[in-house]
Write a protein that holds these residues in place. Structure first.
Motif, mmCIF file in Angstrom:
data_model
loop_
_atom_site.group_PDB
_atom_site.id
_atom_site.type_symbol
_atom_site.label_atom_id
_atom_site.label_comp_id
_atom_site.label_asym_id
_atom_site.label_seq_id
_atom_site.Cartn_x
_atom_site.Cartn_y
_atom_site.Cartn_z
ATOM 1 N N PRO A 14 0.844 -1.194 0.000
ATOM 2 C CA PRO A 14 0.000 0.000 0.000
ATOM 3 C C PRO A 14 0.883 1.250 0.000
ATOM 4 O O PRO A 14 2.037 1.197 0.418
ATOM 5 N N VAL A 15 0.341 2.345 -0.477
ATOM 6 C CA VAL A 15 1.110 3.589 -0.502
ATOM 7 C C VAL A 15 1.094 4.208 0.891
ATOM 8 O O VAL A 15 0.034 4.380 1.510
ATOM 9 N N ASP A 16 2.286 4.522 1.395
ATOM 10 C CA ASP A 16 2.415 5.122 2.720
ATOM 11 C C ASP A 16 1.665 6.465 2.777
ATOM 12 O O ASP A 16 1.696 7.234 1.813
ATOM 13 N N GLN A 20 1.478 9.458 0.026
ATOM 14 C CA GLN A 20 0.232 9.945 -0.564
ATOM 15 C C GLN A 20 0.100 11.450 -0.433
ATOM 16 O O GLN A 20 -0.258 12.139 -1.397
ATOM 17 N N ALA A 21 0.412 11.968 0.759
ATOM 18 C CA ALA A 21 0.284 13.410 1.002
ATOM 19 C C ALA A 21 1.236 14.196 0.115
ATOM 20 O O ALA A 21 0.866 15.261 -0.420
ATOM 21 N N THR A 22 2.437 13.700 -0.060
ATOM 22 C CA THR A 22 3.415 14.380 -0.910
ATOM 23 C C THR A 22 2.953 14.404 -2.353
ATOM 24 O O THR A 22 3.034 15.436 -3.042
ATOM 25 N N ILE A 23 2.474 13.267 -2.850
ATOM 26 C CA ILE A 23 1.985 13.199 -4.232
ATOM 27 C C ILE A 23 0.821 14.165 -4.439
ATOM 28 O O ILE A 23 0.775 14.895 -5.438
ATOM 29 N N ALA A 24 -0.107 14.190 -3.496
ATOM 30 C CA ALA A 24 -1.273 15.081 -3.617
ATOM 31 C C ALA A 24 -0.846 16.541 -3.648
ATOM 32 O O ALA A 24 -1.366 17.341 -4.450
ATOM 33 N N GLU A 25 0.123 16.892 -2.818
ATOM 34 C CA GLU A 25 0.605 18.274 -2.784
ATOM 35 C C GLU A 25 1.269 18.663 -4.103
ATOM 36 O O GLU A 25 1.022 19.752 -4.643
ATOM 37 N N VAL A 26 2.098 17.771 -4.639
ATOM 38 C CA VAL A 26 2.780 18.071 -5.898
ATOM 39 C C VAL A 26 1.774 18.136 -7.053
ATOM 40 O O VAL A 26 1.877 19.010 -7.929
ATOM 41 N N LEU A 27 0.804 17.231 -7.066
ATOM 42 C CA LEU A 27 -0.223 17.266 -8.102
ATOM 43 C C LEU A 27 -0.958 18.594 -8.110
ATOM 44 O O LEU A 27 -1.291 19.138 -9.170
ATOM 45 N N GLN A 28 -1.201 19.137 -6.926
ATOM 46 C CA GLN A 28 -1.972 20.369 -6.815
ATOM 47 C C GLN A 28 -1.133 21.611 -7.096
ATOM 48 O O GLN A 28 -1.610 22.562 -7.722
ATOM 49 N N ALA A 245 8.416 12.450 -6.635
ATOM 50 C CA ALA A 245 8.390 13.013 -5.281
ATOM 51 C C ALA A 245 7.970 11.959 -4.265
ATOM 52 O O ALA A 245 8.559 11.836 -3.181
ATOM 53 N N GLY A 246 6.951 11.169 -4.629
ATOM 54 C CA GLY A 246 6.498 10.101 -3.733
ATOM 55 C C GLY A 246 7.555 9.042 -3.532
ATOM 56 O O GLY A 246 7.766 8.559 -2.406
ATOM 57 N N LEU A 247 8.245 8.659 -4.604
ATOM 58 C CA LEU A 247 9.320 7.671 -4.492
ATOM 59 C C LEU A 247 10.416 8.188 -3.575
ATOM 60 O O LEU A 247 10.970 7.437 -2.770
ATOM 61 N N GLY A 248 10.727 9.481 -3.685
ATOM 62 C CA GLY A 248 11.745 10.054 -2.820
ATOM 63 C C GLY A 248 11.380 9.969 -1.352
ATOM 64 O O GLY A 248 12.208 9.590 -0.512
ATOM 65 N N VAL A 249 10.140 10.301 -1.027
ATOM 66 C CA VAL A 249 9.697 10.215 0.371
ATOM 67 C C VAL A 249 9.705 8.768 0.844
ATOM 68 O O VAL A 249 10.121 8.464 1.971
#
Length: 386
Positions: A14-16, A20-28, A245-249
């Motif tokens: 599952p995605v940590d 998830q929060a980092t991906i959502a922030e970058v997407l926005q 970004a998500g992979l980095g986190v």
């Protein structure tokens, strides 16, 4: 309805929540094209380079040695096809092992069809390559060796350091598929001696659709995709900024928690194994008893088919009989066959892999479900034979 206990972390994680929060922030907030020179592009480029640094830190590499891909399969293809083609003037002989993932074996098979010569090294009863076999297989025209770090089905860890000492002595690049090991055990490229190394985001709590290839300074695979010059010309295509970004986190979390996670995973795995052994004395471990991923338990249940057992327990646990890439196949695992395991034992094999979020209560529940399913399968078999 209660969801079944998930014991298939080697297939995907599952995605940590932090990822998830980092991906959502970058997407926005960071929608610019990272190749653009204006401020929006610069912001996206900064996100990519931060992710690159975090991935490099996980494996103790230089940032210039990290190339982002859409998956570990793509990274494996780039490492194998790209390196082979770049070095074909020096020879057309390749070496791999009998227990590699399809995304390694299939590129080698393709090259073999194109006239390259391929040596497939055998493994012992635990699934390990003998470095002495590699030494004997190397020829003057050998241009690439590819051996995985840890097996996705049985968890066996290969003696990569010893293998690398041999390839280095002969001046042959070594590719290591570390898709299953990264985030579970230390994966440091210099300590291992890898020249190319593959990472899979979705195996350590990043999303599917993002991977990376470490390419040691001085190694220059030919690109296998053609277009613009993103990723220093190694992998064309506009970068997937949010997933990088998500992979980095995910890499940063894995590095920070590695020792704790390894101990916790090993305790969970052993708890499950001991519970099964207490009820099923003839249960057989597949893979190395010690040199094995801390989260992986591949066992053969006596007298039943692993696939039938998992179907019987499907409302209580979610696991697999082997690689997720072959989940729909009725064939016996090629990995177990390469290990010399007989058909009856191989047919009864089940892969159980725990993860960071797996609580002890679910381990106990899963053990009970597996024992109940084994007994039900035995009972059904006896009834059907009358």
């Amino acid at each position: 309805m209660t969801r079944p206990v998930y014991l298939d972390y080697n297939a995907t994680t599952p995605v940590d929540p932090q990822v998830q929060a980092t991906i959502a922030e970058v997407l926005q907030e960071t929608f610019g094209n990272p190749s653009s020179s204006h401020v929006y592009g610069q912001q996206a480029r900064a996100v990519i380079e931060r992710g690159r640094q975090q991935v490099a830190d996980l494996i103790q590499a230089q940032t210039s040695e990290i190339v982002f891909t859409a998956s570990a399969s793509e990274a494996n293809n780039l490492a194998i096809l790209g390196t082979a083609c770049a070095r074909q003037a020096q020879g057309r002989h390749l070496i791999t092992s009998a227990v590699e993932h399809p995304s390694v074996l299939q590129p080698f098979n393709y090259l073999q069809q194109q006239g390259w010569e391929l040596t497939v090294l055998p493994v012992d009863e635990f699934g390990r390559v003998d470095p002495g076999d590699l030494e004997q297989a190397i020829r003057p025209d050998t241009v690439l060796v590819s051996i995985m770090h840890a097996n996705n089905e049985v968890g066996t860890i290969q003696p990569i350091e010893a293998i690398a000492a041999i390839t280095r002595q002969h001046g042959i690049p070594l590719h290591v598929d570390a898709a299953q090991s990264a985030g579970k055990i230390p994966v440091e490229v210099n300590a291992l001696g890898a020249d190319l190394l593959t990472l899979a985001g979705h195996k350590f709590y990043a999303p599917k659709g993002i991977g990376a290839l470490y390419i040691k300074e001085g190694i220059h695979p030919n690109p296998i995709l053609f277009g613009a010059a993103q990723e220093r010309g190694q992998r064309t295509g506009t970068e997937n900024v949010p997933y990088i970004a998500g992979l980095g986190v995910a890499a940063q979390l894995a590095r920070a928690q590695l020792d704790h996670d390894a101990t916790a995973l090993r305790n969970k795995r052993n708890r499950l194994h001991h519970a099964l052994l207490d009820a099923i004395p003839d249960l057989t471990l597949n893979g190395h008893p010690d040199q094995r991923l801390p989260n992986t338990l591949n066992v053969s249940f006596p007298g039943v088919e692993g696939k039938s057992l998992l179907e019987k327990a499907s409302d209580r646990i979610a696991a697999s009989t082997g690689s997720a890439c072959h989940a729909d196949s009725d064939e016996v695992s090629g990995v177990l066959g390469a290990m010399g395991i007989d058909v009856q034992r191989a047919v009864g094999a089940v892969r159980l892999s725990v993860g960071r979020p797996t609580p002890d209560a679910e381990i106990d529940s899963a053990a009970t479900a597996l024992i109940d399913a084994w007994q039900a399968c035995l009972s059904a078999g006896r009834t059907g034979s009358r």
